[in-house]
Design an enzyme around this catalytic site. Structure first.
Site, PDB file in Angstrom:
ATOM      1  CG  ASP A   1      40.650  39.458  32.030  1.00  0.00           C
ATOM      2  OD1 ASP A   1      41.644  39.957  32.592  1.00  0.00           O
ATOM      3  OD2 ASP A   1      40.700  38.848  30.946  1.00  0.00           O
TER       4      ASP A   1
ATOM      5  CD  GLU B   1      40.478  35.443  32.824  1.00  0.00           C
ATOM      6  OE1 GLU B   1      40.118  36.220  33.739  1.00  0.00           O
ATOM      7  OE2 GLU B   1      39.825  35.276  31.783  1.00  0.00           O
TER       8      GLU B   1
ATOM      9  CG  ASP C   1      35.960  39.049  30.968  1.00  0.00           C
ATOM     10  OD1 ASP C   1      36.156  38.204  31.867  1.00  0.00           O
ATOM     11  OD2 ASP C   1      36.669  39.131  29.949  1.00  0.00           O
TER      12      ASP C   1
ATOM     13  CG  ASP D   1      35.532  33.977  29.199  1.00  0.00           C
ATOM     14  OD1 ASP D   1      34.448  33.354  29.237  1.00  0.00           O
ATOM     15  OD2 ASP D   1      36.279  34.039  28.202  1.00  0.00           O
TER      16      ASP D   1
END
Ligand code: TSJ
Length: 634
Positions: free
Chosen positions: A499, A426, A501, A503
């Site tokens: 990540d 990412e 998270d 997203d």
């Protein structure tokens, strides 16, 4: 002559104790799956009875975590004397492989896969089992304990007007590594059976939480396909095709949706044939023939045009195929015996589809015309995808492949398909760290910029136009969609590194949807992984460690007093060395292998996943993609 061995040294495993010694031999395993096999084994007997026309009601009651009752309203189990001198009921529950022996010949039997080992196996693996039979106007019962010993011999309770069988058993915790029945697993099997046996009511009671569910589908298979297409736009009412050919009962329902996936599920005598077989082949060839004949006859295909291929015609096709075949004609193939081998099932299914679908298309011309136009589009998209794949394979035209990957892919130095790894990372900055940190001999990095496209409703040509996805396709070099060939894949592992998270989770889901839709064999070959970056770094003086979840953090905090904790918000906060140590080094990293074991649920939820409801997305990932720690050989 001396004896070469003494008799006492040979252990003769006999009867039910053999089952307890090696449960895996009889029920596949002694884990969660094996545990549920006990239920299927008993339930199949009740379903057989209904399948043959006796009784319209089957009830399953989960009494506690390992105790379950299954009852039907069939003829009741025979209780008279067996030729061996003991009662038939005792034989059924104490003699191995007596499962089908007492059944009348002919008729249908649910004998797919590992089922059909007999009720005695269930008894052997239970701490207790009780059976009550209402047969021929008499009620009788028996109780067994500790793996099949008779605790209460056969007892007759006199006359009754009731009919049916009741079996209650408690799985033996000494045998099973996990002895907790899963209500959802059982309820969904009952629901599936209710779709297939539309005159039978299936009731599921969970006494632990006092929940009751009743499954009865008057419109059977039609409702099954409608429910499979629930989250998708549909193009027409479901079509039902059915009939009897050479003693084989064929029931098919199909309904096209606006998507591009192919979803065909098949059953024989109520048992799912996961690997398809002759009935699926017959369905597909029948469908292909009907469509091509219609398209030619009505000018959609001219003399010079090639026929549509099966894959063009099955985009957006949801279908259930259910056959009933008498026991003596049943043949299963493959390692798990979940592929139908019966030759006659092919022509039976093909005949029904050709005869009835041709008629349906003549009657519903507008729909038929619309569908054929879609198939024509699918055919030209397939041609485009094939071209792209040929280019991606380092053949005569490797140019567009290298152009597509230029400035994006950092390739591995070696070309070892069996070892190389592709990291999908990412963002550019994490991509930079990964590029520096990796072992460039066998690790390649492909940074993904921005959001990945939602492929849930995208066609192959949409996918090819998308930069991120086409670079993945080119990098793997194994084609896409119906053209995908996992044996051409340039990498042994495709590792999604995002990540930790929301997203990141979203990107994971979008990529998984893409792989699920367009490279499913890659998932099936266990080649798709999720990287697990640490969430925290904990430092105490000169010592330090990484925590990959909150539990680990708690443990480390009690180990290292007076420590400082750094929370990683993204991959970008780690330097190249840290990323290698924690997330990329095969010797120390954890990878989660992505497996999708239930195409039905997965497909349904992939559609749902891409709706607007974020919390449903997360639930799906938790429930249906099993992220198991892979045991990599180091
Ligand atoms: F697995 C099992 F054996 F324990 C079991 C069997 C469990 C349950 C819940 C139901 C049954 C079962 C068996 N339900 N119905 C029957 N039917 C017969 O065994 C039966 C009765 C009569 C005749 C006949 O030819 O008259 C034939 C059969 C197979």
């Amino acid at each position: 002559m001396t004896q070469s061995y003494n008799e006492s040294s040979i252990q003769i495993l006999e009867g039910l104790s053999a089952v307890r010694k090696r449960p895996g031999m009889y029920i596949g395993s002694s884990d969660h799956r094996g545990l549920h096999h006990l239920v299927w084994e008993i339930l199949d007997n009740a379903i057989d009875e209904a399948l043959n026309g006796y009784g319209q009601f089957i009830k399953v009651t989960l009494i506690d975590e390992r105790t379950i009752r299954i009852e039907d309203e069939g003829r009741g189990m025979p209780t008279g004397k067996h030729s061996s001198g003991v009662s038939t009921l005792e034989v059924i529950f104490t003699k191995l492989h007596a499962g089908g022996k007492f059944s009348s010949t002919g008729g249908y039997k649910t004998s797919g896969g590992l089922h059909g080992v007999g009720a005695s196996v269930v008894n052997a693996l239970s701490s207790w089992l009780e059976v009550t039979s209402f047969h021929g106007g008499v009620m009788s019962s028996m109780r067994f304990e500790k793996g099949g010993s008779i605790a209460k011999p056969l007892q007759n309770f006199g006359k009754t007007t009731k009919k049916g069988s009741i079996v209650t058993f408690s799985a033996d915790p000494l045998i099973f590594t996990n002895h907790v029945f899963n209500a959802e697993t059982i309820a969904s099997r009952l629901k599936e059976s209710a779709y297939l046996l539309d005159h039978v009511t299936f009731m599921f009671v969970d006494e632990r939480n006092k929940k009751t569910e009743t499954f009865k589908f008057e419109h059977g298979l039609k409702q099954f396909v409608m429910d499979m297409n629930e989250d998708l736009e549909t193009l027409h009412e479901p079509i039902a095709l059915s009939g009897m050919v050479n003693d084989i009962e064929v029931n098919v329902s199909l309904q096209y949706n606006g998507g591009y996936g192919e979803n065909i599920i098949s059953f024989v005598n109520m048992v799912k044939t996961k690997d398809g077989g002759t009935h699926e082949v017959g369905f597909k060839s029948g469908l292909t023939k009907v469509v091509n004949d219609f398209a030619r006859k009505n000018g959609f295909l001219k003399d010079k045009d090639k026929n549509f291929e099966g894959v063009d015609i099955r985009e957006g096709c949801t279908a259930i195929i259910s056959l009933k075949i008498s026991e003596n004609l049943l043949q299963f193939e493959g390692q798990t015996k979940s592929k139908l081998g019966t030759e006659k099932a092919k022509s039976a299914t093909e005949n029904i589809v050709i005869e009835q679908l041709t008629y349906y298309f003549e009657e519903e011309r507008t729909l038929a015309n619309d569908l054929v136009k879609r198939f024509a589009k699918a055919a030209s998209a397939r041609e485009a995808a094939r071209k792209a794949r040929d280019e991606a394979r380092q053949g005569k035209n490797a140019k567009s492949s290298s152009r597509a990957l230029a400035g994006k892919l950092s390739p591995a130095q070696s070309k070892d398909k069996k070892r190389n790894e592709l990291f999908l990372v990412e963002g550019d900055s994490a991509g930079g760290s990964a590029k520096q940190g990796r072992d460039s001999k066998f690790q390649a990095i492909l940074p993904l910029r921005g959001k990945v496209m939602n492929t849930e409703k995208a066609s192959v040509s949409d996918v090819m136009k998308n930069e991120e996805l086409s670079s993945i396709i080119y990098a793997l070099g194994a084609g896409v969609g119906s053209d995908f060939d996992v044996s051409d894949c340039a990498y042994d592992k495709v590792i999604i590194m995002t990540d930790a998270d929301t997203d990141g989770a979203h990107i994971q889901i979008l990529l998984l949807t893409f792989f699920y839709r367009y490279m499913r064999p890659l998932i099936e070959a266990n080649k798709v992984f999720l990287a697990c970056p640490p969430l925290y770094k904990i430092t105490s003086g000169k010592e330090g460690a990484y925590a990959y979840d909150d539990q680990e953090l708690i443990e480390l905090r009690s180990k290292y007093k007076h420590s400082t904790i750094q929370r990683y918000k993204g991959l970008g906060e780690m330097n190249a060395d840290q990323l290698w140590d924690t997330t990329m080094d095969p010797k120390t990293r954890n990878l989660l292998v992505v497996t999708i074991d239930d195409a039905f649920i997965a497909n349904k939820k992939v559609s749902l996943l891409m709706g607007d409801k974020a919390h449903l997305r997360r639930e799906w990932i938790n429930d249906h993609v099993s992220f198991t720690l892979s045991e990599e050989e180091v």
